[in-house]
Design a protein around this motif. Sequence first.
Motif, PDB file in Angstrom:
ATOM      1  N   ARG A 186       0.858  -1.182   0.000  1.00 21.03           N
ATOM      2  CA  ARG A 186       0.000   0.000   0.000  1.00 21.03           C
ATOM      3  C   ARG A 186       0.898   1.236   0.000  1.00 21.03           C
ATOM      4  O   ARG A 186       1.253   1.775   1.042  1.00 21.03           O
ATOM      5  CB  ARG A 186      -0.919  -0.006   1.215  1.00 21.03           C
ATOM      6  N   TYR A 187       1.236   1.677  -1.182  1.00 11.13           N
ATOM      7  CA  TYR A 187       2.198   2.767  -1.301  1.00 11.13           C
ATOM      8  C   TYR A 187       1.624   4.095  -0.826  1.00 11.13           C
ATOM      9  O   TYR A 187       2.364   4.957  -0.357  1.00 11.13           O
ATOM     10  CB  TYR A 187       2.670   2.863  -2.755  1.00 11.13           C
ATOM     11  N   TRP A 188       0.308   4.271  -0.941  1.00  9.61           N
ATOM     12  CA  TRP A 188      -0.294   5.505  -0.457  1.00  9.61           C
ATOM     13  C   TRP A 188      -0.162   5.613   1.068  1.00  9.61           C
ATOM     14  O   TRP A 188       0.023   6.710   1.607  1.00  9.61           O
ATOM     15  CB  TRP A 188      -1.760   5.567  -0.875  1.00  9.61           C
ATOM     16  N   GLY A 191       3.328   6.658   1.846  1.00 10.36           N
ATOM     17  CA  GLY A 191       3.461   8.092   1.615  1.00 10.36           C
ATOM     18  C   GLY A 191       2.886   8.914   2.761  1.00 10.36           C
ATOM     19  O   GLY A 191       3.462   9.936   3.148  1.00 10.36           O
TER      20      GLY A 191
END
Length: 265
Positions: A186-188, A191
Amino acid sequence: MGATVFFGCTFVAFGPAFALFLLTVAGDPLRVIILVAGAFFWLVSLLLASLIWFISVHLSNREDSRLQYGLLVFGAAVSVLLQEAFRFAYFKLLKKADEGLATLSEDGQSPISLKQMAYVSGLSFGIISGVFSVINILADSIGPGIVGIHGDSPYYFITSAFLTMAVVFLHTFWGVIFFDSCEKRRYWALGLVVASHLVTSGLTFLNPWYQASLVPIYIITISMGIWAFFTAGGSLHNILACLSCTQEEDNRVMVYSALQVPVED
């Protein structure tokens, strides 16, 4: 008075972290090893960030105050990014170690889960970060001198203690969210963790306007704590059960063999 301020601020800053260590980490040797290794990773990130800031200061004009302040902000941002980079490296290392532990175990299961490793690694980052951020302040609190005698805020020490406590909790929550996000790609979420870390670090530059820095930081801490709680598998049902001090009944049925010989007294 100095000793009172010193011990009071120390207990405020590290009391919750010490309690978490005693209750959840100290009894398990594997968790202690993960805690110490995580602190080492954070120290390496601090060393690299300090080196970058030191070189940039020496290559710049030291008489330019605005430039030096900008370099200080730059150093803080680099430190945050390096901390998160080393958190990711530590995740990779623990992932490999977890696979090795599962291979060596008799049942093929690792003795510690990824969520537990995330919690312990986050706690280690928080403790060592808190120690380095507040140790000099605690040393100055012993005296001699009185804070605020020249018109400065008298709440410097207690505010620093509460800020350190928030940072310890934040690193713990960030660790849980970061590891889960890496595992599920889950790159969001990654971030958001990095962005909240940058915002928290940037808010400290508003000091000594403590209301503008401490209040938003604690709002971020509470938000991250709720997120980490549900990420770790928590639920509202668990909270209500804990508050009501009730325990779910065990519905499992134990079946005895009819061929079992009764135990004689």
